[in-house]
Design a protein around this motif. Structure first.
Motif, PDB file in Angstrom:
ATOM      1  N   ARG A  96       1.009  -1.259  -0.073  1.00  0.00           N
ATOM      2  CA  ARG A  96      -0.058  -0.084   0.007  1.00  0.00           C
ATOM      3  C   ARG A  96       0.809   1.256  -0.061  1.00  0.00           C
ATOM      4  O   ARG A  96       0.501   2.250  -0.460  1.00  0.00           O
ATOM      5  CB  ARG A  96      -0.790   0.034   1.206  1.00  0.00           C
ATOM      6  CG  ARG A  96      -2.231  -0.836   1.127  1.00  0.00           C
ATOM      7  CD  ARG A  96      -3.189  -0.544   2.246  1.00  0.00           C
ATOM      8  NE  ARG A  96      -2.842  -0.917   3.471  1.00  0.00           N
ATOM      9  CZ  ARG A  96      -2.838  -2.163   4.101  1.00  0.00           C
ATOM     10  NH1 ARG A  96      -3.576  -3.226   3.333  1.00  0.00           N
ATOM     11  NH2 ARG A  96      -2.595  -2.303   5.134  1.00  0.00           N
ATOM     12  N   ALA A  99       1.758   1.697  -3.760  1.00  0.00           N
ATOM     13  CA  ALA A  99       0.902   1.272  -4.773  1.00  0.00           C
ATOM     14  C   ALA A  99       0.382   2.503  -5.465  1.00  0.00           C
ATOM     15  O   ALA A  99      -0.055   2.578  -6.599  1.00  0.00           O
ATOM     16  CB  ALA A  99      -0.352   0.542  -4.234  1.00  0.00           C
ATOM     17  N   LYS A 100       0.241   3.891  -4.828  1.00  0.00           N
ATOM     18  CA  LYS A 100      -0.307   4.834  -5.344  1.00  0.00           C
ATOM     19  C   LYS A 100       0.524   5.204  -6.456  1.00  0.00           C
ATOM     20  O   LYS A 100       0.232   6.464  -7.293  1.00  0.00           O
ATOM     21  CB  LYS A 100      -0.741   5.971  -4.374  1.00  0.00           C
ATOM     22  CG  LYS A 100       0.668   6.287  -3.630  1.00  0.00           C
ATOM     23  CD  LYS A 100       0.387   7.434  -2.658  1.00  0.00           C
ATOM     24  CE  LYS A 100       1.372   8.042  -1.750  1.00  0.00           C
ATOM     25  NZ  LYS A 100       1.101   9.048  -0.585  1.00  0.00           N
ATOM     26  N   THR A 103      -0.860   3.298  -9.896  1.00  0.00           N
ATOM     27  CA  THR A 103      -2.137   3.561 -10.337  1.00  0.00           C
ATOM     28  C   THR A 103      -2.243   3.591 -11.883  1.00  0.00           C
ATOM     29  O   THR A 103      -1.346   4.392 -12.300  1.00  0.00           O
ATOM     30  CB  THR A 103      -3.022   4.343  -9.429  1.00  0.00           C
ATOM     31  OG1 THR A 103      -2.829   5.732  -9.692  1.00  0.00           O
ATOM     32  CG2 THR A 103      -3.033   3.993  -8.035  1.00  0.00           C
ATOM     33  N   MET A 104      -3.382   3.345 -12.510  1.00  0.00           N
ATOM     34  CA  MET A 104      -3.610   3.498 -13.700  1.00  0.00           C
ATOM     35  C   MET A 104      -3.763   4.928 -13.922  1.00  0.00           C
ATOM     36  O   MET A 104      -3.029   5.376 -14.987  1.00  0.00           O
ATOM     37  CB  MET A 104      -5.049   3.170 -14.169  1.00  0.00           C
ATOM     38  CG  MET A 104      -4.895   1.427 -14.197  1.00  0.00           C
ATOM     39  SD  MET A 104      -3.559   0.903 -15.519  1.00  0.00           S
ATOM     40  CE  MET A 104      -4.404   1.428 -17.119  1.00  0.00           C
ATOM     41  N   ARG A 105      -4.233   5.842 -13.112  1.00  0.00           N
ATOM     42  CA  ARG A 105      -4.310   7.229 -13.293  1.00  0.00           C
ATOM     43  C   ARG A 105      -3.024   7.909 -13.203  1.00  0.00           C
ATOM     44  O   ARG A 105      -2.729   8.606 -14.148  1.00  0.00           O
ATOM     45  CB  ARG A 105      -5.347   7.734 -12.382  1.00  0.00           C
ATOM     46  CG  ARG A 105      -5.374   9.310 -12.467  1.00  0.00           C
ATOM     47  CD  ARG A 105      -6.227   9.903 -11.351  1.00  0.00           C
ATOM     48  NE  ARG A 105      -5.931  11.171 -11.033  1.00  0.00           N
ATOM     49  CZ  ARG A 105      -6.184  11.768 -10.018  1.00  0.00           C
ATOM     50  NH1 ARG A 105      -6.379  11.074  -8.929  1.00  0.00           N
ATOM     51  NH2 ARG A 105      -5.648  13.082  -9.584  1.00  0.00           N
ATOM     52  N   ARG A 106      -2.174   7.659 -12.331  1.00  0.00           N
ATOM     53  CA  ARG A 106      -0.844   8.184 -12.215  1.00  0.00           C
ATOM     54  C   ARG A 106       0.144   7.575 -13.302  1.00  0.00           C
ATOM     55  O   ARG A 106       0.752   8.438 -14.108  1.00  0.00           O
ATOM     56  CB  ARG A 106      -0.253   7.383 -10.788  1.00  0.00           C
ATOM     57  CG  ARG A 106       1.360   7.975 -10.674  1.00  0.00           C
ATOM     58  CD  ARG A 106       1.431   9.258 -10.690  1.00  0.00           C
ATOM     59  NE  ARG A 106       2.747   9.712 -10.598  1.00  0.00           N
ATOM     60  CZ  ARG A 106       3.543  10.693 -11.044  1.00  0.00           C
ATOM     61  NH1 ARG A 106       2.832  11.684 -11.785  1.00  0.00           N
ATOM     62  NH2 ARG A 106       4.931  11.085 -10.761  1.00  0.00           N
TER      63      ARG A 106
END
Length: 400
Positions: A96, A99-100, A103-106
């Motif tokens: 965790r 993981a950010k 992400t797909m958005r990042r």
């Protein structure tokens, strides 16, 4: 075809070929006994569904491997602090924290910057003119530059950490002493970087990990250093190998290459099929230990026994894929498990996919007539390391 003695594993194969023994095992002995270069004997799972069970079922544990003479291809196994050696919930806690960043958005936010890096590399290649070595001119520098920016590592240090990464992933290429020295130097380098981020924090992943260690007490110092090392090495190595692998396979499958050149909207699906088809690793390690007796592939794996999985074999399972040994860039069957499955599914998979998509789009549009400089026989392949791929790949293109 059951054998009394464990088979020697990994099985022999060259370039990007998959040993035909895998197909025979999937048919007749899908879970068999093997012995890797180091450690105790193990079971090997070769079918798609069995591999998913081992990777996704909590009855099989990575943490249970710590402290054992676990089967492996390299002299050293991952230590107790490595995320790959943990089970949930400890694994989930560490995952965790990073993981950010994946992400797909990042990752989509990063795409323009990755495209800019790719274009800059091609600009340099075209300014120099053909021939060029795809590995040194594009395959290595693209993912290294991306990982340096994401993690917060000076790009000018790339020659050092590339050498350390090679030794880190060595099976026979480096001596025991050289591997120990490389691991020590990598740890010292990461330690110095984290110390600098404590006094000079930036908007990068390493600074976020340092903050999680110092301000939020969610990481031990050992976990911080091990995670940074792992991301630095694994974050570029696989993609760096796959870039020339992709181009090699396309150049040796001209009908598939022509179809892709004619319709670049196929690139995302082509990336998935190439990832399915290419056996990127030279075998498998990272064993899971059975926590109880488990029936797998018609045999009983007893509690305490290790199992390794071969994802490349699973990705060629004819129970899952039609004509699995054929490259088909329009294939839309079951998802491949080249990035793993379950809790340890590769955290950087979205980044790798995006980099590989940018690679195909850029090279096929900006290097018309891309081809081998000579022939496929001029490609020099890696040896003595755990990843498959060219070490040198001379290419040329039409100058317009």
């Amino acid at each position: 075809m059951t054998t009394a003695q464990p088979r020697s594993y990994p099985f022999a194969s060259g370039k990007l070929d998959l040993d035909p023994l895998y197909a025979a095992l999937r048919r007749e002995e899908p879970v068999c006994r093997v012995r890797l270069p180091y450690g105790e004997p193990a079971w090997l799972a070769t079918r798609y569904e069995d591999v998913k069970v081992v990777l996704g079922d909590s009855r099989f544990s990575r943490a249970a491997a710590v402290g054992r003479d676990q089967p492996r291809s390299r002299p050293y196994a991952a230590g107790a602090g490595a995320m790959i050696s943990l089970d949930p919930p400890e694994h989930s806690r560490l995952r965790r924290l990073v993981a950010k960043a994946f992400t797909m958005r990042r990752i989509e936010e990063l795409r323009p910057r990755v495209q800019q890096i790719a274009d800059g590399l091609v600009d340099a290649m075209t300014a120099e003119g053909p021939p060029a070595d795809l590995v040194q001119s594009f395959g290595l520098p693209l993912p290294i530059a991306v990982m340096c920016e994401l993690l917060g590592v000076p790009y000018e240090d790339r020659a050092d950490f590339r050498q350390w990464a090679d030794a880190y992933l060595s099976t026979t290429k480096f001596t025991r002493e050289q591997v120990i020295d490389a691991r020590t130097r990598l740890r010292e380098y990461v330690f110095a970087l984290t110390a600098k981020r404590r006094t000079e924090p930036r908007d990068d992943l390493l600074s976020a990990l340092v903050a999680a260690r110092d301000n939020e007490d969610r990481l031990s110092e050992e976990e911080l250093l091990t995670m940074a090392e792992t991301i630095l090495v694994a974050g570029h190595e696989t993609t760096a190998a796959q870039i020339p692998n992709f181009i090699y396979l396309l150049l040796t499958n001209p009908s598939q290459l022509s179809a892709l050149r004619a319709d670049l909207s196929l690139v995302p699906q082509a990336v998935e099929e190439l990832l399915r088809y290419i056996p990127a690793g030279a075998g498998s390690s990272q064993p899971r230990y059975a926590l109880e007796d488990v029936v797998l592939g018609g045999v009983t794996v007893s509690a305490g026994e290790p199992v390794v999985v071969d994802r490349s074999s699973a990705n060629r399972d004819d129970a899952v894929y039609t004509d699995p040994d054929e490259l088909d860039l329009t294939r839309r069957e079951a998802p491949h498990i080249g990035f793993g499955y379950g809790a340890h599914h590769c955290l950087g998979a979205p980044l790798a996919r995006m980099e590989l998509q940018v690679t195909l789009n850029t090279l096929l549009t900006r290097l018309p007539g891309l081809r081998f400089a000579g022939s496929a026989d001029d490609v020099v392949w890696k040896s003595g390391v755990s990843t498959r791929g060219p070490e040198r790949m001379p290419i040329r293109w039409d100058v317009v």
